[in-house]
Design a protein around this motif. Structure first.
Motif, short mmCIF file in Angstrom:
data_model
loop_
_atom_site.label_atom_id
_atom_site.label_comp_id
_atom_site.label_asym_id
_atom_site.label_seq_id
_atom_site.Cartn_x
_atom_site.Cartn_y
_atom_site.Cartn_z
N ARG A 779 0.84 -1.20 0.00
CA ARG A 779 0.00 0.00 0.00
C ARG A 779 0.87 1.25 0.00
NH1 ARG A 779 -0.13 2.00 5.13
NH2 ARG A 779 -2.02 3.18 4.75
N PRO A 780 0.39 2.33 -0.61
CA PRO A 780 1.20 3.55 -0.66
C PRO A 780 1.29 4.24 0.69
CG PRO A 780 -0.95 3.93 -1.66
CD PRO A 780 -0.88 2.46 -1.36
N PRO A 781 2.37 4.95 0.96
CA PRO A 781 2.47 5.72 2.21
C PRO A 781 1.39 6.80 2.26
CG PRO A 781 4.59 5.56 1.08
CD PRO A 781 3.57 5.08 0.13
N GLU A 782 1.02 7.18 3.48
CA GLU A 782 0.02 8.23 3.67
C GLU A 782 0.50 9.22 4.71
OE1 GLU A 782 -3.71 6.48 4.69
OE2 GLU A 782 -3.78 5.18 2.93
N ALA A 783 0.09 10.47 4.54
CA ALA A 783 0.45 11.51 5.50
C ALA A 783 -0.59 11.64 6.61
CB ALA A 783 0.61 12.85 4.80
N GLY A 784 -1.81 11.14 6.37
CA GLY A 784 -2.85 11.29 7.37
C GLY A 784 -3.32 12.73 7.49
N PRO A 785 -4.12 13.04 8.51
CA PRO A 785 -4.57 14.43 8.70
C PRO A 785 -3.38 15.36 8.93
CG PRO A 785 -5.86 12.91 10.05
CD PRO A 785 -4.71 12.12 9.50
N LEU A 786 -3.42 16.50 8.31
CA LEU A 786 -2.35 17.48 8.43
C LEU A 786 -2.85 18.71 9.17
CD1 LEU A 786 -1.10 17.12 4.75
CD2 LEU A 786 0.14 16.39 6.79
N PRO A 787 -2.02 19.31 10.02
CA PRO A 787 -2.48 20.49 10.78
C PRO A 787 -2.70 21.68 9.87
CG PRO A 787 -0.13 20.14 11.10
CD PRO A 787 -0.63 18.96 10.33
N PRO A 818 3.31 -2.87 -11.45
CA PRO A 818 1.93 -2.42 -11.20
C PRO A 818 1.05 -3.47 -10.55
CG PRO A 818 2.30 -2.82 -13.55
CD PRO A 818 3.63 -2.91 -12.89
N ASP A 819 1.41 -4.75 -10.66
CA ASP A 819 0.59 -5.80 -10.04
C ASP A 819 0.80 -5.88 -8.53
OD1 ASP A 819 -0.38 -6.44 -12.52
OD2 ASP A 819 1.08 -8.04 -12.88
N ILE A 820 1.91 -5.33 -8.04
CA ILE A 820 2.19 -5.34 -6.60
C ILE A 820 1.88 -3.98 -5.98
CG2 ILE A 820 4.01 -5.59 -4.87
CD1 ILE A 820 3.17 -8.22 -6.12
N TYR A 821 2.26 -2.94 -6.66
CA TYR A 821 2.00 -1.57 -6.19
C TYR A 821 0.77 -1.07 -6.94
CZ TYR A 821 6.67 -2.07 -4.23
OH TYR A 821 7.75 -2.51 -3.52
N VAL A 822 -0.41 -1.45 -6.43
CA VAL A 822 -1.62 -1.39 -7.25
C VAL A 822 -2.43 -0.10 -7.11
CG1 VAL A 822 -1.89 -3.89 -7.33
CG2 VAL A 822 -2.89 -2.62 -5.43
N ALA A 824 -2.03 3.12 -7.61
CA ALA A 824 -1.29 4.26 -8.16
C ALA A 824 -2.11 5.54 -8.11
CB ALA A 824 -0.86 3.96 -9.59
N ASP A 825 -3.43 5.42 -8.36
CA ASP A 825 -4.26 6.63 -8.33
C ASP A 825 -4.37 7.20 -6.92
OD1 ASP A 825 -5.60 4.36 -7.53
OD2 ASP A 825 -7.55 5.01 -8.27
N VAL A 826 -4.42 6.32 -5.93
CA VAL A 826 -4.45 6.77 -4.53
C VAL A 826 -3.15 7.48 -4.18
CG1 VAL A 826 -4.56 6.00 -2.12
CG2 VAL A 826 -6.05 4.95 -3.84
N ALA A 827 -2.02 6.90 -4.62
CA ALA A 827 -0.72 7.52 -4.34
C ALA A 827 -0.60 8.87 -5.01
CB ALA A 827 0.39 6.58 -4.80
N ALA A 828 -1.13 8.99 -6.23
CA ALA A 828 -1.06 10.27 -6.94
C ALA A 828 -1.88 11.34 -6.21
CB ALA A 828 -1.56 10.10 -8.37
N ARG A 829 -3.06 10.94 -5.73
CA ARG A 829 -3.89 11.91 -5.00
C ARG A 829 -3.22 12.32 -3.69
NH1 ARG A 829 -8.14 8.52 -6.72
NH2 ARG A 829 -8.24 7.51 -4.67
N GLU A 830 -2.61 11.35 -3.00
CA GLU A 830 -1.94 11.66 -1.75
C GLU A 830 -0.74 12.57 -1.99
OE1 GLU A 830 -1.46 11.17 2.56
OE2 GLU A 830 -3.04 11.35 1.05
N SER A 831 -0.01 12.33 -3.09
CA SER A 831 1.11 13.20 -3.43
C SER A 831 0.64 14.62 -3.65
CB SER A 831 1.82 12.68 -4.69
OG SER A 831 2.41 11.43 -4.46
N ASN A 832 -0.47 14.76 -4.37
CA ASN A 832 -1.01 16.10 -4.63
C ASN A 832 -1.45 16.77 -3.34
OD1 ASN A 832 -0.60 15.79 -7.38
ND2 ASN A 832 -2.66 15.01 -7.76
N ARG A 833 -2.08 15.99 -2.46
CA ARG A 833 -2.55 16.57 -1.19
C ARG A 833 -1.38 17.05 -0.34
NH1 ARG A 833 -4.12 15.10 4.20
NH2 ARG A 833 -3.10 13.07 4.00
#
Length: 870
Positions: A779-787, A818-822, A824-833
């Motif tokens: 699963r992609p890394p996440e930053a969680g809620p940000l202050p 791509p079959d293991i790191y599936v 990608a769209d979630v990771a892209a959104r998290e990167s943008n956030r």
């Protein structure tokens, strides 16, 4: 602009520094000692969270009273009684001290509304509640509390004297609410464990911590006691199995490394000098020497006997010599030793003793001393090289892109993802819609025959008409120079346009000699004059359009804080920021007018086109990874040349801050003529084909053994044409993942992944590779809620930057697996956030000087104190 009356949250204690920041934002910078006195005055009236107007009014009162805090007026019983009655009506119990402070706070104002009174009381109590939460966190080190959790808990707490148990309940409740956003108890447990590891400054949490996080996740999703116990046990069972697999793989890799090193040492110890060749072959010394010169007898190892490797000792493998003894009669029958070549003795030796393959055989298999021949498509084309050099602001990129836009097909190669985007936009402005290819993203344009890419993504099999390769002076970069070597040698374009500073001329000429291709050299002059300032510049004398240069993230942020304290509007660019944030910060400085001054590292030296009038160095020294050294003339020219953008300023000025160096040093550097590097041999690095060939020759599947032997053997230190790039990072990663059940090619791909070793990146990569080997999705890394951005401090900003770097590595792997790191769209959104939040932090002025919620100190900061600055 009048000060805002909106309440700004402040620190638990009203420190002089925070009051100074608040007053500076109100365009009323305090004089010496005034901030401390204003803080005292505000605390006396209970204004622990003052507005800009309240701080400004206190400063005016202080000055009107001759710099002495005015005596507080007698507090009227009527005011106290009014507050008591309102509190009673609200069914709120307050201490006498709280009542008195509230009465004094509203004594000279219209009667407060119940809401205003409740907010003021809460503000009075927040310092004690915050201190209580800090104590609770210290007593519960396995609680993965973020700053946002602390703030959420504070909002839920109102009563003074709240017990430690109630504080803990409030904090756990805030954590529960955040974890529910993960979507499932399993995902929440992973998020909590990652938070705990980050909080403790460790690569991963302890098993005890994992269990605590699993319980928190179960509580967050309302599992009953039996289900919670089952969930925790399952989580722990899976974690123990994962750690055992990782530990077993590490032990196996360590043993394999030790065995490979032992075999290498034994092999090197068994080698003999040329004096022993004749007796082992049963021939004369003259015959042995002749056959060595004719390369019938393979040299196993060459040992440099002098500096520079000009004198060397040849060593031979006795096992190989023994296989050659039977061929001596045939060699003697030939008229000359240099006639017919016998059966390849290296293959025989390799079949009989795979672990004793000589270095010459490996070098032959790798063929890195014939590196130019690896690029078969480029060699099949009738290529010509056009070298366009000149200082910054000389129009190199403009001229090259004009030529590219007129071609039928082409590619533009940039040193950074940010500049690949800029190349794409520049081509679009010329009517060419190009695809984008970088390490972690691909944005194809259907039907387009043009591409903008980073240098490392250069394609070597698809011919085009024109290729543009920017910043060729990076050929001499020890970390990335090999990518420019490969691109210039191997890009399959009929015309290769190479751009760079004059420093790159001898390096590109050397490559053209190796490729045997013609070079047309074009030299451009700077379009606007550049000069060194006569005097150093004080920090307070920085002007609109200035760029202040520092050489570390810490220094950039400290300068940013200082200039904001002086009420200056700044933009910030440094290496840890993503390309998107750098572009946004550049836009604030270049286009929107939101920033007057740019504070940046030498990251602006690579291609960012900004309307800078003056470059001001905050120091003339930098840490280069091994030592603190003076800037060289090339660095001063490259960075200083960003001043005086043509069409924006008549000239560019390069200066230095007061106390940071001598203007004469700047003038000398700007006038220095580029000097060719001592070693013109281009750096080369192995690719998958070379790694696979060496592994086959060695008869091994070990990536670590292959890379270490490749590092030692495939390219002689005194090779006249090439020098091997530093592959120590790949060897380090290979050592961690070598015994995982993954193909050699997959492990090599992992070894190339961009990770930050300072953020336990290699350990994290090994965990991801283990999941890959076991067939698990990563699963992609996440930053969680940000202050809230204006409340974020340096720690929150650094954590977000690290999260972004983790996402970069994850997305890089997702493009390849791509079959293991599936997701990608979630990771892209998290990167943008994360990018949007970081940009909001940099674009904001810190409220109250950027107060932090109570957080545990960074353990790494305690373990590795910052070295003293010289």
């Amino acid at each position: 602009m009048p000060p805002s009356s909106e309440r700004q949250p402040v620190a638990p204690e009203i420190s002089a520094g925070r009051i100074s920041t608040l007053l500076s934002r109100a365009n009323m910078p305090p004089q010496r000692g005034e901030a401390r006195l204003v803080a005292t005055m505000l605390a006396q009236v209970g204004a622990l969270e003052p507005t800009l107007e309240e701080a400004s009014a206190a400063l005016l009162n202080l000055r009107a009273n001759g710099g002495i805090p005015p005596a507080l007026p007698e507090l009227s019983p009527e005011a106290v009684g009014a507050v008591e009655r309102m509190l009673a009506a609200m069914a709120v119990i307050a201490t006498p001290a709280e009542t008195a402070l509230l009465a004094r706070r509203f004594d000279t104002q219209p009667p407060p509304t119940p809401t205003a009174l409740a907010k003021a009381l809460h503000a009075l109590r927040r310092p004690a509640l915050r201190a209580g939460l800090a104590a609770v966190m210290a007593e519960n080190p396995l609680l993965p509390a973020r700053k946002t959790d602390v703030e959420a808990a504070l909002e839920a707490l109102t009563e003074v004297g709240t017990t430690a148990e109630a504080l803990l309940v409030a904090l756990r409740g805030a954590i529960h609410r955040r974890l529910r956003g993960a979507g499932s108890a399993e995902a929440a447990a992973i998020v909590a464990a990652e938070d705990l590891a980050t909080q403790l400054g460790k690569p991963e949490a302890t098993l005890e911590g994992i269990a605590a996080c699993a319980r928190l996740a179960a509580e967050a999703f309302g599992l009953d006691p039996a289900a919670e116990a089952t969930f925790v046990e399952k989580t722990m069972e899976a974690e123990r199995a994962r750690r055992k697999a990782l530990r077993d793989a590490a032990i196996a890799a360590r043993e394999a490394r030790a065995e490979a090193d032992r075999q290498q040492r034994e092999w090197e110890a068994s080698l003999v000098t040329r004096d022993a060749v004749a007796p082992l072959l049963g021939c004369s010394v003259a015959e042995a020497e002749a056959w060595i010169r004719a390369r019938r007898i393979p040299v196993a190892r060459r040992v440099a006997m002098s500096r520079g490797g000009r004198a060397e000792m040849l060593q031979f493998d006795p096992a190989v010599l023994s296989t050659l003894r039977a061929q001596v009669p045939d060699w003697r029958q030939e008229r000359t030793p240099g006639g017919r070549q016998p059966a390849n003795p290296r293959i025989v030796a390799a079949e009989e003793a795979p672990s004793r393959v000589d270095n010459a055989a490996l070098a032959e298999a790798a063929a890195m001393d014939r590196f130019v021949s690896h690029f078969t498509t480029a060699r099949a084309l009738d290529r010509r090289i056009t070298l366009i050099t000149g200082p910054t602001n000389s129009g190199k990129s403009h001229q090259a892109l004009d030529r590219l836009a007129k071609a039928e097909s082409g590619i533009a190669l940039a040193p950074l993802r940010l500049l690949a985007h800029e190349f794409r936009e520049a081509l679009a402005a010329r009517g060419i819609h190009a695809s984008l290819v970088t390490g972690e993203e691909r944005d194809p344009v259907p039907g387009s025959r043009f591409t903008a890419a980073t240098v490392e993504m250069c394609p070597f099999n698809t011919p085009v008409d024109v290729a543009v390769i920017d910043e060729a002076q990076l050929l001499n970069d020890p970390d990335r120079g090999h990518a420019w070597t490969a691109a210039i040698m191997g890009v399959p374009a009929r015309e290769v346009i190479v751009l760079g500073s004059p420093d790159c001329i001898p390096l590109v000429r050397r490559i053209a000699t190796l490729t045997d291709e013609p070079v047309e050299e074009i030299t451009l002059e700077r379009k606007s004059p550049l000069r060194a300032a006569d005097e150093p510049v004080a920090l307070g004398d920085l002007q609109k359009g200035d760029a202040l240069i520092a050489f570390s993230r810490r220094d950039v942020l400290e300068l940013r804080s200082e200039l904001q304290r002086r009420n200056r509007r700044v933009a910030t660019i440094y290496g840890a920021l993503s390309p998107e944030v750098r572009r946004a910060e550049a836009r604030r400085f270049r286009e929107t007018g939101e920033a007057d001054i740019l504070i940046a590292t030498d990251a602006i030296g690579l291609g960012l086109n900004l309307p800078i009038s003056r470059i001001v160095f905050s120091t003339l020294e930098k840490w280069d990874g091994t030592a603190r050294r003076a800037l060289n003339a090339s660095e001063v020219r490259q960075i200083g040349g960003r001043a005086g953008r043509f069409g924006h300023h008549e000239e560019g000025v390069v200066a230095v801050l007061v106390g940071a160096g001598r203007p004469a040093a700047i003038k000398l550097a700007l006038g220095t003529v580029p000097v060719a590097p001592a070693d013109l041999r281009p750096r080369v690095a192995p690719d998958l084909a070379i790694v696979s060939a060496v592994a086959r020759e060695m008869g091994t599947t070990s990536l670590y053994a292959t890379l270490t032997r490749l590092q030692r053997a495939v390219l002689r230190p005194d090779d006249p044409s090439y020098r091997l790039a530093d592959i120590s990072a790949q060897i380090t990663i290979a050592a961690e993942i070598d015994k995982l059940d993954l193909p050699l090619a997959t492990r090599w791909t992992y070894a190339l992944c961009p990770v930050d070793s300072r953020d336990y990146g290699i350990e994290r990569l090994a965990r991801w590779a283990l999941d890959h080997a076991r067939g698990h999705k990563v699963r992609p890394p996440e930053a969680g809620p940000l202050p809230r951005p204006d409340t974020a401090g340096p720690l929150e900003l650094e954590r977000a930057e690290k999260t972004y770097k983790r996402l970069v590595a994850w997305r890089w792997l997702s493009m390849r697996f791509p079959d293991i790191y599936v997701a990608a769209d979630v990771a892209a959104r998290e990167s943008n956030r994360v990018n949007d939040w970081i940009e909001a932090v940099l674009a904001s002025s810190p409220a109250r000087g950027g107060r932090h919620a109570p957080e545990r100190p960074d353990p790494k900061a305690r373990r590795r104190p910052t070295p003293s600055r010289r």
